[in-house]
Motif scaffolding. Structure first.
Motif, PDB file in Angstrom:
ATOM      1  N   ASN A  85       0.835  -1.201   0.000  1.00 12.55           N
ATOM      2  CA  ASN A  85       0.000   0.000   0.000  1.00 12.55           C
ATOM      3  C   ASN A  85       0.870   1.252   0.000  1.00 12.55           C
ATOM      4  O   ASN A  85       2.098   1.179  -0.135  1.00 12.55           O
ATOM      5  N   LYS A 119     -10.064   3.992   3.941  1.00  6.72           N
ATOM      6  CA  LYS A 119     -11.151   3.240   4.561  1.00  6.72           C
ATOM      7  C   LYS A 119     -11.798   4.025   5.689  1.00  6.72           C
ATOM      8  O   LYS A 119     -13.028   4.095   5.802  1.00  6.72           O
ATOM      9  N   LYS A 437      -3.791   1.966  -5.060  1.00  3.76           N
ATOM     10  CA  LYS A 437      -5.020   1.617  -5.791  1.00  3.76           C
ATOM     11  C   LYS A 437      -6.260   1.651  -4.916  1.00  3.76           C
ATOM     12  O   LYS A 437      -7.389   1.692  -5.421  1.00  3.76           O
ATOM     13  N   TRP A 438      -6.062   1.638  -3.592  1.00  2.00           N
ATOM     14  CA  TRP A 438      -7.203   1.710  -2.684  1.00  2.00           C
ATOM     15  C   TRP A 438      -7.574   3.152  -2.315  1.00  2.00           C
ATOM     16  O   TRP A 438      -8.538   3.371  -1.621  1.00  2.00           O
TER      17      TRP A 438
END
Length: 621
Positions: A85, A119, A437-438
């Protein structure tokens, strides 16, 4: 042998492709901003024979990395491709920058790490700033032989007394522990191989070495590494640092305690207390007081980010001990009162310079390490305070500078007098930006302070120690928020910044440049958000830096483009150039934008400091 050691100790097989990190002269991955196009819009300073070609801008999907160095950016992209990440990629990129940018970053320094978690929607920060040793005294910068302060350069900056307890390695460990998914040992693997295999010397590396030749020559261990045969490495040759490869392999094997405790800690403390100066040198190289206990006691500080609203965007930055988040935020709050997009460039730039001067006035009056100083962060970042500061600005005429600091309890345009301290923060440092990508993002600025730090290499270890304590005010004043105190973090201008749009990443930006970091980040944001530039154009555009002085330091291209237009406002522009080199460049930014449908634009400098590299995981067709 070094490669076998790395493979055996840190599991490099998991990142085997990184063992063949492409040289800095590899062909571009995607479209670039050329030097010619930069010259056309006034940015940059032109390339040099032997300069590395750079992929300064790439667009695409799946993640992006932007930094000043091609090899380091490729390391970060490879981490993203392999499932890491943004935090993982940032640490790996930073470790690689410590190899290829040894005069600006590395495990002998510190920095600030800003992380956005897609998130949770939260922005967190890690303060990995260097700290003063417990034994430092208020007169640490005073020459006992004369009773006067040591001359700042080259005496004070090239000394043990200038070295702060390094925080970079602790930052990497904390970032991976809090936000990452990979082991520190794995993220160090590419840097180990890069140090062992070497990288091509370019003009920037050679010129930075030559700029420091006299200082480096004064320390035999430094001269042995960076001045082989008495000269800087030649452009086009390969620079290898096997000692650093071994040091990083040791850290990969044993963890951060390999630096903060044990033999290496003792070696660091010994160099600080007993600088290894050439007997023939005239440098005094005053000794510092750092001990192994100082190293063992070092801790990063995790704290809330600063935040302001600008044109409907949420701008997050670094809180004190950095002054960057507050200074950028206050200036943006001032500019919020003006419709910059509907005015001409000169009028907008005039307001930018005036807002910056006021942010720097308040920075000098109120900002320091919050563990020692009651920093009025909430007030300084309030729109009410910015409105009061804005009412001291004449939209048609420059203020007489230095301007006074704003009164914290004022209604209207009240200000308070204060003594402006000399600005000694150096222009070196490096920055990297990452988006994965998150949708997670990192803005990370790290440094060893001056180009070349303290000029002292830890013998046989391959890395330079910082000279960050020179960021304290050089003359002690008991009312100065940035005065020297034991265990204190010196004030910094590093400004890693993440901008959110409705809870998702819009921009990630930061730069090196000492106190000019604040103005560089501020000007890039204004260029992009208000003045209609694309991100690559905003990064490449010529810069000016007003830091509450009677004149404004500006790149030659800025003076050419805007000098005559700003003259009627009373703005006096002078050519930029730091006190240590002849460089006329301001900053070396690395930025990322997330656009429609997740299209990523990774934009680094096309020319400044040799040109940077912005890469994406999947280039757009």
């Amino acid at each position: 042998m070094l490669r076998r050691l790395a493979l055996a100790t840190v599991g490099v097989l998991a990142f085997g492709a990184l063992a063949t990190v492409a040289p800095a002269t590899a062909q571009p991955q995607n479209a670039t901003v050329s030097a010619a196009s930069v010259a056309g819009n006034g940015g940059g300073h032109g390339g040099h024979p032997g300069s590395k070609p750079t992929t300064s801008t790439s667009t695409g999907y799946g993640g992006a990395v932007s930094s000043v160095d091609a090899s380091a950016s490729r390391v970060g992209i490879e981490v993203l491709k392999r499932g890491g990440n943004a935090a993982d990629a940032a640490v790996a990129t930073a470790a690689a920058l410590g190899v290829t940018e040894p005069y600006s970053a590395g495990i002998g320094g510190g920095g600030y790490f800003v992380y956005f978690d897609a998130k949770s929607g939260e922005v967190s920060t890690i303060d990995g700033r260097e700290t003063a040793p417990a034994g430092i005294t208020p007169d640490a910068f005073i020459d006992p032989a004369t009773g006067a302060p040591y001359p700042f350069t080259p005496q004070l900056v090239s000394s043990g007394v200038s070295v702060g307890v390094p925080g970079t390695l602790a930052t990497w460990d904390a970032a991976l522990d809090e936000f990452g998914t990979k082991r520190l040992s794995t993220m160090l693997a590419p840097a180990i191989l890069l140090a062992a295999k070497g990288f091509p010397v370019d003009d920037t590396f050679r010129n930075q070495t030559l700029d420091n030749k006299a200082r480096f020559a004064a320390f035999p261990d430094t001269a042995k590494l960076f001045l082989p045969g008495g000269d800087a490495p030649k452009v086009g040759t390969t620079f290898r640092n096997p000692a650093l490869a071994k040091t990083l392999a040791l850290i990969a094997l044993r963890g951060p305690n390999a630096l903060y405790k044990g033999r290496l800690a003792a070696e660091i403390a010994d160099v600080v207390q007993n600088p290894r100066i050439d007997p023939a040198s005239t440098l005094p190289a005053p000794a510092g007081t750092m001990t192994t206990a100082d190293l063992a006691a070092y801790e990063v500080v995790q704290q809330a980010a600063t935040q302001v609203d600008y044109r409907g965007l949420d701008v997050y930055g670094m809180a004190p001990s950095s002054s960057g988040g507050i200074a950028v935020g206050e200036a943006l709050n001032i500019l919020e009162n003006h419709d910059l997009s509907s005015t001409d460039a000169a009028a907008a730039l005039h307001l930018y310079l005036e807002a910056s001067a006021r942010a720097f006035a308040d920075r000098g009056a109120y900002l320091g390490d919050p563990a020692f100083v009651d920093v009025p962060t909430e007030t300084l970042l309030s729109q009410e305070f910015a409105d009061a500061r804005d009412c001291t600005i004449d939209p048609s005429a420059a203020s007489t500078r230095p301007v006074a600091a704003g009164a914290l309890d004022a209604v209207g345009c009240a200000s308070v007098a204060f003594e402006e301290a000399a600005d000694t923060e150096n222009v070196s440092t490096t920055h990297l930006s990452v988006v994965d990508k998150w949708g997670n993002a990192v803005a990370y600025t790290l440094t060893i302070e001056q180009t070349g730090g303290s000029a002292m290499v830890v013998p046989g270890r391959g890395f330079l120690l910082n000279n960050e304590l020179t960021d304290f005010s050089t003359v002690y004043n008991a009312t100065d928020p940035n005065r020297i105190e034991p265990n204190k973090r010196p004030r910094s201008s590093m400004s890693p910044t993440i901008v959110l749009d409705d809870g998702t990443v819009k921009f990630v930006v930061g730069s090196p440049g000492g106190a000019t970091i604040i103005t560089t980040v501020l000007q890039i944001l204004m260029n992009r958000i208000d003045l209609g530039m694309t991100l690559p154009e905003a990064v490449a555009a010529p810069r000016a830096s007003q830091r509450n002085g009677p004149t404004t330091s500006a790149e030659p291209e800025f003076i050419t483009a805007y000098g005559s237009a700003l003259a009627p406002y009373g703005q006096v522009l002078v050519p930029s150039g730091d006190q240590f080199t002849s460089a006329a460049q301001i900053g070396a930014a690395a930025a990322i934008e997330v656009g429609r449908k997740g299209l990523l634009t990774a934009a680094a400098e096309p020319v400044r400091r040799g040109g940077g590299t912005g890469l994406v995981v999947r280039p757009a067709r």
